[in-house]
Scaffold this active site. Sequence first.
Site, PDB file in Angstrom:
ATOM      1  N   LYS A  23      37.533  33.317  35.946  1.00  0.00           N
ATOM      2  CA  LYS A  23      36.470  32.757  35.110  1.00  0.00           C
ATOM      3  C   LYS A  23      35.930  33.770  34.114  1.00  0.00           C
ATOM      4  O   LYS A  23      35.697  33.445  32.959  1.00  0.00           O
ATOM      5  CB  LYS A  23      35.308  32.272  36.005  1.00  0.00           C
ATOM      6  CG  LYS A  23      35.257  30.786  36.157  1.00  0.00           C
ATOM      7  CD  LYS A  23      33.944  30.317  36.757  1.00  0.00           C
ATOM      8  CE  LYS A  23      33.512  31.116  37.968  1.00  0.00           C
ATOM      9  NZ  LYS A  23      32.261  30.586  38.555  1.00  0.00           N
ATOM     10  N   ARG A  98      24.620  24.114  40.185  1.00  0.00           N
ATOM     11  CA  ARG A  98      25.386  24.202  41.422  1.00  0.00           C
ATOM     12  C   ARG A  98      25.326  22.904  42.215  1.00  0.00           C
ATOM     13  O   ARG A  98      26.090  22.708  43.147  1.00  0.00           O
ATOM     14  CB  ARG A  98      24.853  25.332  42.307  1.00  0.00           C
ATOM     15  CG  ARG A  98      25.225  26.716  41.822  1.00  0.00           C
ATOM     16  CD  ARG A  98      24.921  27.748  42.901  1.00  0.00           C
ATOM     17  NE  ARG A  98      25.000  29.101  42.367  1.00  0.00           N
ATOM     18  CZ  ARG A  98      26.137  29.766  42.199  1.00  0.00           C
ATOM     19  NH1 ARG A  98      27.283  29.211  42.540  1.00  0.00           N
ATOM     20  NH2 ARG A  98      26.125  30.985  41.709  1.00  0.00           N
ATOM     21  N   ARG A 137      45.889  42.061  47.697  1.00  0.00           N
ATOM     22  CA  ARG A 137      45.516  43.138  46.778  1.00  0.00           C
ATOM     23  C   ARG A 137      45.143  44.421  47.524  1.00  0.00           C
ATOM     24  O   ARG A 137      44.497  44.370  48.564  1.00  0.00           O
ATOM     25  CB  ARG A 137      44.297  42.742  45.935  1.00  0.00           C
ATOM     26  CG  ARG A 137      44.487  41.503  45.112  1.00  0.00           C
ATOM     27  CD  ARG A 137      43.322  41.274  44.178  1.00  0.00           C
ATOM     28  NE  ARG A 137      42.083  40.963  44.884  1.00  0.00           N
ATOM     29  CZ  ARG A 137      41.071  40.302  44.331  1.00  0.00           C
ATOM     30  NH1 ARG A 137      41.145  39.918  43.064  1.00  0.00           N
ATOM     31  NH2 ARG A 137      39.965  40.056  45.013  1.00  0.00           N
ATOM     32  N   ARG A 171      39.899  45.869  50.299  1.00  0.00           N
ATOM     33  CA  ARG A 171      38.508  45.422  50.465  1.00  0.00           C
ATOM     34  C   ARG A 171      38.410  44.549  51.704  1.00  0.00           C
ATOM     35  O   ARG A 171      39.222  43.642  51.915  1.00  0.00           O
ATOM     36  CB  ARG A 171      38.061  44.622  49.240  1.00  0.00           C
ATOM     37  CG  ARG A 171      37.874  45.489  48.014  1.00  0.00           C
ATOM     38  CD  ARG A 171      37.530  44.632  46.826  1.00  0.00           C
ATOM     39  NE  ARG A 171      36.580  43.586  47.189  1.00  0.00           N
ATOM     40  CZ  ARG A 171      35.926  42.837  46.309  1.00  0.00           C
ATOM     41  NH1 ARG A 171      36.131  43.025  45.034  1.00  0.00           N
ATOM     42  NH2 ARG A 171      35.094  41.898  46.702  1.00  0.00           N
ATOM     43  N   ARG A 182      35.746  31.377  51.719  1.00  0.00           N
ATOM     44  CA  ARG A 182      35.113  31.369  50.388  1.00  0.00           C
ATOM     45  C   ARG A 182      35.587  30.167  49.580  1.00  0.00           C
ATOM     46  O   ARG A 182      34.802  29.487  48.912  1.00  0.00           O
ATOM     47  CB  ARG A 182      35.486  32.643  49.608  1.00  0.00           C
ATOM     48  CG  ARG A 182      34.535  33.794  49.787  1.00  0.00           C
ATOM     49  CD  ARG A 182      34.588  34.826  48.647  1.00  0.00           C
ATOM     50  NE  ARG A 182      35.894  35.300  48.221  1.00  0.00           N
ATOM     51  CZ  ARG A 182      36.402  36.516  48.513  1.00  0.00           C
ATOM     52  NH1 ARG A 182      35.726  37.351  49.247  1.00  0.00           N
ATOM     53  NH2 ARG A 182      37.570  36.879  48.043  1.00  0.00           N
TER      54      ARG A 182
END
Length: 228
Positions: A23, A98, A137, A171, A182
């Site tokens: 985004k 939202r 990642r 991470r 998520r």
Amino acid sequence: MDGARTPQTPPVLILLGPPGAGKGTQARMLEKEFGLVQLSTGDLLRAAVAAGSDAGQAAKAVMEAGGLVSDDIVLAILRDRLAAGDCAKGVILDGFPRTTAQAEALDEMLAEAGQRINAAILLEVDDVKMVVRIAGRFTCRACGEGYHDTFKAPKVADTCDCCGAQAMNRRADDNPKTVMSRLDAYHEQTAPLIAYYTDKGVLRRVDAMQEIAAIQGAIGALARTVVA
Ligand SMILES: [Zn+2]
């Protein structure tokens, strides 16, 4: 002078998409290519508090008391911001609305100003591929080089191609389970907005699993249909 280039009612775009869908990259492209201004709720609140406007002072009082800033205050801040000169070519909303209630209130506020949501652009992702993309990642702690289990593995396992260090870092919140939850939360929260903007006839879908250049092309083509 070409009157059509300076619309009296600057277009309002919304970008919908989960974390990791790009985004931010796309919003920056829209800013650069079309002169739009990205307005994120956090930035709006911080700027209004710093400027000390009425709504900013109201927001500050709520935040200092540890509360959540109400929709009314956010909308008042947004209304002030939309009237500013740098938003004359249009804006991209990020992080607001939202909920359907917020979307309705936003429509009312925009209607009073003679504006409306011109396009709600939905960055569509494939959840399984997103998990592979995000959870794979890792980076070299020593030099910052980015790697990926599937798409860019180091030539020698756990050893940085660039600097030779063996200090790869993942991470903690990039693990598959967290990424999936998520995404689930995102879909749950966004589904009502997708329905709302579909009903309004402004939802535009873009396949966000394409190459970045292709996504930019698709979003740029959409933007051209609503930005004067
Ligand atoms: Zn390195």
